[in-house]
Design an enzyme around this catalytic site. Structure first.
Site, PDB file in Angstrom:
ATOM      1  N   ALA A  65      37.161  40.825  45.188  1.00  9.86           N
ATOM      2  CA  ALA A  65      36.132  41.567  45.910  1.00  9.86           C
ATOM      3  C   ALA A  65      36.871  42.527  46.835  1.00  9.86           C
ATOM      4  CB  ALA A  65      35.265  40.607  46.699  1.00  9.86           C
ATOM      5  N   GLY A 108      37.325  37.511  43.385  1.00 11.77           N
ATOM      6  CA  GLY A 108      36.149  37.978  42.654  1.00 11.77           C
ATOM      7  C   GLY A 108      36.479  38.482  41.263  1.00 11.77           C
ATOM      8  N   GLU A 111      36.539  35.472  39.199  1.00 13.71           N
ATOM      9  CA  GLU A 111      35.147  35.010  39.099  1.00 13.71           C
ATOM     10  C   GLU A 111      34.341  35.886  38.142  1.00 13.71           C
ATOM     11  OE1 GLU A 111      35.024  35.042  43.428  1.00 13.71           O
ATOM     12  OE2 GLU A 111      34.265  33.006  43.362  1.00 13.71           O
ATOM     13  N   GLU A 131      41.455  33.273  48.044  1.00 20.42           N
ATOM     14  CA  GLU A 131      40.622  33.546  49.227  1.00 20.42           C
ATOM     15  C   GLU A 131      41.073  32.782  50.455  1.00 20.42           C
ATOM     16  OE1 GLU A 131      39.422  32.978  46.146  1.00 20.42           O
ATOM     17  OE2 GLU A 131      37.758  34.353  45.729  1.00 20.42           O
TER      18      GLU A 131
HETATM   19  C1  HXC Z   1      40.621  45.951  48.586  1.00 13.36           C
HETATM   20  C2  HXC Z   1      42.649  45.997  47.506  1.00 13.36           C
HETATM   21  C3  HXC Z   1      42.440  44.685  47.016  1.00 13.36           C
HETATM   22  C4  HXC Z   1      41.221  44.024  47.357  1.00 13.36           C
HETATM   23  C5  HXC Z   1      44.353  45.375  46.311  1.00 13.36           C
HETATM   24  N1  HXC Z   1      43.846  46.388  47.050  1.00 13.36           N
HETATM   25  N2  HXC Z   1      43.527  44.339  46.277  1.00 13.36           N
HETATM   26  N3  HXC Z   1      41.729  46.612  48.279  1.00 13.36           N
HETATM   27  N4  HXC Z   1      40.355  44.700  48.141  1.00 13.36           N
HETATM   28  N5  HXC Z   1      40.922  42.805  46.910  1.00 13.36           N
HETATM   29  C6  HXC Z   1      44.441  47.688  47.327  1.00 13.36           C
HETATM   30  C7  HXC Z   1      45.581  47.578  48.315  1.00 13.36           C
HETATM   31  O1  HXC Z   1      45.078  47.529  49.626  1.00 13.36           O
HETATM   32  C8  HXC Z   1      46.338  48.825  48.021  1.00 13.36           C
HETATM   33  O2  HXC Z   1      45.675  49.933  48.623  1.00 13.36           O
HETATM   34  C9  HXC Z   1      46.196  48.984  46.521  1.00 13.36           C
HETATM   35  O3  HXC Z   1      45.048  48.198  46.167  1.00 13.36           O
HETATM   36  C10 HXC Z   1      47.393  48.459  45.765  1.00 13.36           C
HETATM   37  O4  HXC Z   1      47.641  47.127  46.174  1.00 13.36           O
HETATM   38  P1  HXC Z   1      49.081  46.608  46.644  1.00 13.36           P
HETATM   39  O5  HXC Z   1      48.860  45.385  47.465  1.00 13.36           O
HETATM   40  O6  HXC Z   1      49.857  47.714  47.260  1.00 13.36           O
HETATM   41  O7  HXC Z   1      49.734  46.243  45.233  1.00 13.36           O
HETATM   42  P2  HXC Z   1      50.838  45.122  44.925  1.00 13.36           P
HETATM   43  O8  HXC Z   1      51.883  45.127  45.984  1.00 13.36           O
HETATM   44  O9  HXC Z   1      51.217  45.360  43.513  1.00 13.36           O
HETATM   45  O10 HXC Z   1      50.080  43.705  45.062  1.00 13.36           O
HETATM   46  C11 HXC Z   1      49.050  43.380  44.161  1.00 13.36           C
HETATM   47  C12 HXC Z   1      48.248  42.148  44.681  1.00 13.36           C
HETATM   48  C13 HXC Z   1      47.767  42.444  46.132  1.00 13.36           C
HETATM   49  C14 HXC Z   1      49.105  40.905  44.671  1.00 13.36           C
HETATM   50  C15 HXC Z   1      47.071  41.952  43.720  1.00 13.36           C
HETATM   51  O11 HXC Z   1      47.101  43.722  46.161  1.00 13.36           O
HETATM   52  C16 HXC Z   1      46.797  41.434  46.652  1.00 13.36           C
HETATM   53  O12 HXC Z   1      47.176  40.339  47.094  1.00 13.36           O
HETATM   54  N6  HXC Z   1      45.513  41.765  46.710  1.00 13.36           N
HETATM   55  C17 HXC Z   1      44.467  40.948  47.265  1.00 13.36           C
HETATM   56  C18 HXC Z   1      44.175  39.806  46.339  1.00 13.36           C
HETATM   57  C19 HXC Z   1      43.122  38.915  46.928  1.00 13.36           C
HETATM   58  O13 HXC Z   1      43.263  38.315  48.005  1.00 13.36           O
HETATM   59  N7  HXC Z   1      41.962  38.835  46.249  1.00 13.36           N
HETATM   60  C20 HXC Z   1      40.861  38.076  46.726  1.00 13.36           C
HETATM   61  C21 HXC Z   1      39.974  38.980  47.505  1.00 13.36           C
HETATM   62  S1  HXC Z   1      38.740  38.086  48.334  1.00 13.36           S
HETATM   63  P3  HXC Z   1      46.440  50.917  49.645  1.00 13.36           P
HETATM   64  O14 HXC Z   1      45.352  51.840  50.073  1.00 13.36           O
HETATM   65  O15 HXC Z   1      46.992  50.069  50.713  1.00 13.36           O
HETATM   66  O16 HXC Z   1      47.475  51.549  48.772  1.00 13.36           O
HETATM   67  C22 HXC Z   1      37.602  37.823  47.222  1.00 13.36           C
HETATM   68  C23 HXC Z   1      36.456  37.101  47.786  1.00 13.36           C
HETATM   69  C24 HXC Z   1      35.709  36.499  46.684  1.00 13.36           C
HETATM   70  O17 HXC Z   1      37.678  38.193  46.113  1.00 13.36           O
HETATM   71  C25 HXC Z   1      34.395  36.184  47.147  1.00 13.36           C
HETATM   72  C26 HXC Z   1      33.415  36.421  46.086  1.00 13.36           C
HETATM   73  C27 HXC Z   1      33.684  37.581  45.244  1.00 13.36           C
END
Ligand code: HXC
Length: 257
Positions: A65, A108, A111, A131
């Site tokens: 998400a 998400g 999911e 999360e």
């Molecule tokens: C918003 C996101 C994002 C996310 C990545 N980006 N994931 N933006 N929401 N979930 C953005 C980053 O901010 C970044 O933007 C760009 O995408 C590239 O990501 P990087 O982190 O620079 O890439 P990398 O170093 O290759 O790492 C990849 C990654 C990491 C390991 C996937 O991005 C990451 O940990 N993302 C979050 C994963 C996560 O926690 N997902 C769960 C989300 S919570 P900028 O502008 O900085 O370049 C969730 C809640 C669920 O899903 C509830 C119900 C749906």
């Protein structure tokens, strides 16, 4: 219809929905999710479409998400809007939907893949429910669907530690149905979808309904549900055609009736 966050195409009787927010690793903001639901709902209702593939990019199916969209929200905003409720519409569709996953399928994103009927995975895929690292828990069914897919041990391990599962472990655990090289994930999923779309659409829809009933009912009720559907199919033209084609040693031509 014009979409901003996804690409939609029709390949024969197969609909292909490609998430297209590469700069955010296909993070699922509300707009993107609403577009996915709208596009797949249209395909569900269209007799010319027999199956759907949802995919992302080779680097990311979807990294979750959209954290930036959620970060500053308060409880009442989340509750009043019933954040994520709309996504559930995807699970109410009757058309078969395959997730073609390469790269990250996190939060998400994982999911979303699990809301599809099955997952075909690239060998570079990383599944996770991280999360907990953000101070929350899965919010779109992850604690329920992951547990049903891979069992308590792995679901607890992933949801409590936030660790990722690679494609090989995901296949072993039953989360994904096939693992292929990342550059052929979409092709493999399209091929599977084409096979499904060549069957009778209403029969494929009730087949999906019957499998899904296994997650909602006890065994004897589930078996009864299946048998009632089985009997009902003898009222269809496609059952007559399918069985006639077998007897006449030819390919069936289903009319979806
Ligand atoms: C918003 C996101 C994002 C996310 C990545 N980006 N994931 N933006 N929401 N979930 C953005 C980053 O901010 C970044 O933007 C760009 O995408 C590239 O990501 P990087 O982190 O620079 O890439 P990398 O170093 O290759 O790492 C990849 C990654 C990491 C390991 C996937 O991005 C990451 O940990 N993302 C979050 C994963 C996560 O926690 N997902 C769960 C989300 S919570 P900028 O502008 O900085 O370049 C969730 C809640 C669920 O899903 C509830 C119900 C749906």
């Amino acid at each position: 219809q014009q979409y901003e966050n996804i690409l939609v195409e029709l390949r024969g009787r197969v609909g292909l929905v490609t998430l297209n927010r590469p700069k955010a690793l296909n993070a699922l903001n509300q707009a993107t999710m609403n577009e996915i639901v709208a596009a797949v709902s249209d395909m569900d209702a269209d007799p010319a479409v027999g199956a759907v593939v949802i995919t992302g990019s080779e680097k990311a199916f979807a990294a979750g998400a959209d954290i930036k969209e959620m970060a500053s929200k308060g409880y009442m905003e989340m509750y009043a809007a019933d954040w994520f409720r709309a996504w559930e519409n995807l699970t109410r569709l009757r058309i078969p939907v395959i997730a073609a996953v390469s790269g990250f399928a996190l939060g998400g994103g994982c999911e979303l893949a699990m809301m599809c009927d099955f997952i075909i995975s690239g060998d570079n895929a990383k599944f996770g429910q991280p999360e907990i690292n953000l101070g929350v828990i899965p919010g779109m069914g992850g604690s329920q669907r992951l547990t049903r897919a891979v069992g308590k041990a792995k679901a607890m391990d992933m949801i409590l530690t936030g660790r990722f599962m690679d494609a090989e472990e995901a296949e072993r655990a039953g989360l994904v149905s096939r693992v292929v090289p990342p550059d052929s994930v979409v092709e493999e999923a399209l091929k599977a979808a084409e096979v499904i779309a060549s069957k009778s659409k209403p029969v494929a829809m009730v087949a999906k309904e019957a499998v899904n009933a296994a997650f909602e009912t006890g065994l004897s009720q589930g078996v009864l549900f299946e048998r009632r559907i089985f009997h009902s199919l003898f009222a269809t033209e496609d059952q007559k055609e399918g069985m006639a084609a077998f007897t006449e040693k030819r390919q069936p031509e289903f009319k979806h009736l």
